[in-house]
Design a protein around this motif. Sequence first.
Motif, PDB file in Angstrom:
ATOM      1  N   ASP A  68     -43.231  61.994  39.538  1.00  0.00           N
ATOM      2  CA  ASP A  68     -44.384  61.209  39.974  1.00  0.00           C
ATOM      3  C   ASP A  68     -44.134  59.775  39.521  1.00  0.00           C
ATOM      4  OD1 ASP A  68     -47.035  59.835  39.309  1.00  0.00           O
ATOM      5  OD2 ASP A  68     -47.770  61.582  40.425  1.00  0.00           O
ATOM      6  N   PHE A  69     -44.032  58.874  40.482  1.00  0.00           N
ATOM      7  CA  PHE A  69     -43.651  57.498  40.150  1.00  0.00           C
ATOM      8  C   PHE A  69     -44.618  56.846  39.160  1.00  0.00           C
ATOM      9  CE2 PHE A  69     -41.425  56.989  44.553  1.00  0.00           C
ATOM     10  CZ  PHE A  69     -40.438  57.858  44.136  1.00  0.00           C
ATOM     11  N   TRP A  70     -45.923  57.120  39.314  1.00  0.00           N
ATOM     12  CA  TRP A  70     -46.879  56.496  38.399  1.00  0.00           C
ATOM     13  C   TRP A  70     -46.717  57.028  36.982  1.00  0.00           C
ATOM     14  CZ3 TRP A  70     -50.752  58.099  35.089  1.00  0.00           C
ATOM     15  CH2 TRP A  70     -51.477  57.061  34.492  1.00  0.00           C
ATOM     16  N   HIS A  71     -46.624  58.341  36.838  1.00  0.00           N
ATOM     17  CA  HIS A  71     -46.471  58.918  35.501  1.00  0.00           C
ATOM     18  C   HIS A  71     -45.177  58.453  34.847  1.00  0.00           C
ATOM     19  CE1 HIS A  71     -50.012  61.441  35.242  1.00  0.00           C
ATOM     20  NE2 HIS A  71     -49.805  61.833  36.484  1.00  0.00           N
ATOM     21  N   CYS A  72     -44.128  58.315  35.643  1.00  0.00           N
ATOM     22  CA  CYS A  72     -42.870  57.772  35.116  1.00  0.00           C
ATOM     23  C   CYS A  72     -43.074  56.348  34.608  1.00  0.00           C
ATOM     24  CB  CYS A  72     -41.792  57.794  36.197  1.00  0.00           C
ATOM     25  SG  CYS A  72     -41.082  59.423  36.555  1.00  0.00           S
ATOM     26  N   TYR A  73     -43.645  55.501  35.455  1.00  0.00           N
ATOM     27  CA  TYR A  73     -43.858  54.096  35.114  1.00  0.00           C
ATOM     28  C   TYR A  73     -44.735  53.960  33.874  1.00  0.00           C
ATOM     29  CZ  TYR A  73     -46.218  49.499  35.542  1.00  0.00           C
ATOM     30  OH  TYR A  73     -46.769  48.264  35.304  1.00  0.00           O
ATOM     31  N   ALA A  74     -45.847  54.705  33.814  1.00  0.00           N
ATOM     32  CA  ALA A  74     -46.796  54.584  32.715  1.00  0.00           C
ATOM     33  C   ALA A  74     -46.251  55.164  31.412  1.00  0.00           C
ATOM     34  CB  ALA A  74     -48.117  55.263  33.079  1.00  0.00           C
ATOM     35  N   SER A  75     -45.224  55.997  31.506  1.00  0.00           N
ATOM     36  CA  SER A  75     -44.621  56.569  30.297  1.00  0.00           C
ATOM     37  C   SER A  75     -43.403  55.782  29.832  1.00  0.00           C
ATOM     38  CB  SER A  75     -44.223  58.022  30.537  1.00  0.00           C
ATOM     39  OG  SER A  75     -43.195  58.113  31.501  1.00  0.00           O
ATOM     40  N   GLY A  76     -43.043  54.740  30.588  1.00  0.00           N
ATOM     41  CA  GLY A  76     -41.934  53.881  30.181  1.00  0.00           C
ATOM     42  C   GLY A  76     -40.606  54.203  30.825  1.00  0.00           C
ATOM     43  N   ASP A  77     -40.578  55.182  31.711  1.00  0.00           N
ATOM     44  CA  ASP A  77     -39.348  55.486  32.443  1.00  0.00           C
ATOM     45  C   ASP A  77     -39.128  54.462  33.555  1.00  0.00           C
ATOM     46  OD1 ASP A  77     -38.616  57.766  30.990  1.00  0.00           O
ATOM     47  OD2 ASP A  77     -39.964  59.033  32.166  1.00  0.00           O
ATOM     48  N   THR A  78     -37.892  54.351  34.013  1.00  0.00           N
ATOM     49  CA  THR A  78     -37.514  53.420  35.065  1.00  0.00           C
ATOM     50  C   THR A  78     -36.777  54.180  36.165  1.00  0.00           C
ATOM     51  OG1 THR A  78     -35.328  52.941  34.141  1.00  0.00           O
ATOM     52  CG2 THR A  78     -37.201  51.633  33.315  1.00  0.00           C
ATOM     53  N   PRO A  79     -36.530  53.530  37.295  1.00  0.00           N
ATOM     54  CA  PRO A  79     -35.709  54.191  38.321  1.00  0.00           C
ATOM     55  C   PRO A  79     -34.355  54.646  37.783  1.00  0.00           C
ATOM     56  CG  PRO A  79     -36.836  52.321  39.283  1.00  0.00           C
ATOM     57  CD  PRO A  79     -37.128  52.276  37.808  1.00  0.00           C
ATOM     58  N   ASP A  80     -33.759  53.874  36.872  1.00  0.00           N
ATOM     59  CA  ASP A  80     -32.473  54.271  36.288  1.00  0.00           C
ATOM     60  C   ASP A  80     -32.591  55.583  35.521  1.00  0.00           C
ATOM     61  OD1 ASP A  80     -31.127  52.111  37.308  1.00  0.00           O
ATOM     62  OD2 ASP A  80     -31.269  50.900  35.488  1.00  0.00           O
ATOM     63  N   THR A  81     -33.724  55.787  34.853  1.00  0.00           N
ATOM     64  CA  THR A  81     -33.956  57.049  34.147  1.00  0.00           C
ATOM     65  C   THR A  81     -33.869  58.221  35.106  1.00  0.00           C
ATOM     66  OG1 THR A  81     -35.538  55.864  32.726  1.00  0.00           O
ATOM     67  CG2 THR A  81     -35.511  58.267  32.572  1.00  0.00           C
ATOM     68  N   VAL A  82     -34.520  58.066  36.256  1.00  0.00           N
ATOM     69  CA  VAL A  82     -34.548  59.127  37.260  1.00  0.00           C
ATOM     70  C   VAL A  82     -33.171  59.314  37.882  1.00  0.00           C
ATOM     71  CG1 VAL A  82     -35.527  59.822  39.480  1.00  0.00           C
ATOM     72  CG2 VAL A  82     -36.998  58.792  37.733  1.00  0.00           C
ATOM     73  N   ALA A  83     -32.502  58.213  38.188  1.00  0.00           N
ATOM     74  CA  ALA A  83     -31.194  58.283  38.856  1.00  0.00           C
ATOM     75  C   ALA A  83     -30.170  59.055  38.039  1.00  0.00           C
ATOM     76  CB  ALA A  83     -30.683  56.881  39.167  1.00  0.00           C
ATOM     77  N   ARG A  84     -30.333  59.060  36.722  1.00  0.00           N
ATOM     78  CA  ARG A  84     -29.385  59.750  35.843  1.00  0.00           C
ATOM     79  C   ARG A  84     -29.688  61.242  35.689  1.00  0.00           C
ATOM     80  NH1 ARG A  84     -30.196  54.937  32.748  1.00  0.00           N
ATOM     81  NH2 ARG A  84     -31.623  56.078  31.366  1.00  0.00           N
ATOM     82  N   MET A  85     -30.765  61.704  36.295  1.00  0.00           N
ATOM     83  CA  MET A  85     -31.156  63.103  36.145  1.00  0.00           C
ATOM     84  C   MET A  85     -30.240  64.039  36.912  1.00  0.00           C
ATOM     85  SD  MET A  85     -35.305  63.005  36.469  1.00  0.00           S
ATOM     86  CE  MET A  85     -35.379  64.799  36.292  1.00  0.00           C
ATOM     87  N   ASP A  86     -30.170  65.281  36.446  1.00  0.00           N
ATOM     88  CA  ASP A  86     -29.515  66.347  37.196  1.00  0.00           C
ATOM     89  C   ASP A  86     -30.518  66.863  38.219  1.00  0.00           C
ATOM     90  OD1 ASP A  86     -28.587  68.948  38.061  1.00  0.00           O
ATOM     91  OD2 ASP A  86     -27.225  68.942  36.335  1.00  0.00           O
ATOM     92  N   LYS A  87     -30.119  66.934  39.459  1.00  0.00           N
ATOM     93  CA  LYS A  87     -31.057  67.290  40.524  1.00  0.00           C
ATOM     94  C   LYS A  87     -31.628  68.689  40.382  1.00  0.00           C
ATOM     95  CE  LYS A  87     -27.596  68.998  43.829  1.00  0.00           C
ATOM     96  NZ  LYS A  87     -27.002  68.804  45.176  1.00  0.00           N
ATOM     97  N   HIS A  88     -30.990  69.549  39.586  1.00  0.00           N
ATOM     98  CA  HIS A  88     -31.488  70.921  39.496  1.00  0.00           C
ATOM     99  C   HIS A  88     -32.837  70.988  38.780  1.00  0.00           C
ATOM    100  CE1 HIS A  88     -30.164  71.471  35.238  1.00  0.00           C
ATOM    101  NE2 HIS A  88     -31.018  72.466  35.244  1.00  0.00           N
TER     102      HIS A  88
END
Length: 292
Positions: A190-210
């Motif tokens: 969830d983009f809002w929850h990510c943003y409000a928790s301090g995560d960035t697009p780079d945080t997501v991009a590094r994730m394992d898709k599983h």
Amino acid sequence: MAVNEFALHCTVARHGTVALDVNIAKSVGFSALELSATKLHKYFDAGYSREDLKGLLGGLSVPGLGYLRDIERTGALHAQLMEEAQQLFSMAVAAGAKGVQVLTGPIDVQAVIDHHDRRPSSKYAGLLGLELEEQKRITARNLRALADLAAQFNLTLYLEALAWTPLTGVTNQIQLIDRVDRPNVKMVIDFWHCYASGDTPDTVARMDKHYLYGVHVCDSLTFDGGIPNEDILRDVPTGEGVLDLKAWIQAVKATGYQGWWSCELFCLKQHQADSFEVARNHFKLLNELVNG
């Protein structure tokens, strides 16, 4: 599940019915619907049957049903949690849903504010005050039990750690999923929850898709720190806030994720607008951002 399947989110017509959600989804061109348990309860309580629901949906895919709240509940509240899960999972099967959303708590941000300010609160406080490691241990234990129950219904649980709760953020959620060690436990980005928790697009991009089950495309007003209040920060049309939605979507796609995308909506003005038009704009936005 289709690649880049667009699901109408039940919050678009937040004050409407299941029938309205279905009508909007089909009229606008969505192939899927992320259902609301609250709306579905009212639908069945009004006297409609599972067969009625199947006919109403008419082939719409239902990737998820939201939501089971405060999954860290302990003591007498743990039995209540499992009873709610049983009912929700049965409802999900009746709707042909493939997954059920589960939320960390406390769901009421006021409980977190009261705890932070060290004042008494009448709100459910969950595990506030315990060490983070202990919170993870208890929450993982509960989530494992929920996952085993969900497996009996052939359901996937998709986790969303609310931004104002202690287990917020991608890293905490990944650690929680790893601890649970069940194949039917994933997470929704969830983009809002990510943003409000301090995560960035780079945080997501590094994730394992599983780890990924679904994506909530949403926006925000500027968050300057402190305890995030979604009623305030999310009161903006998707695409008109401060989030670079293209960057967030490209980050998800960089993981290799292929699945469903849904526009969750908390904009009060749009909740009182023409829901068909709002949904039409969401569909157009999703298509431009995801497929463009």
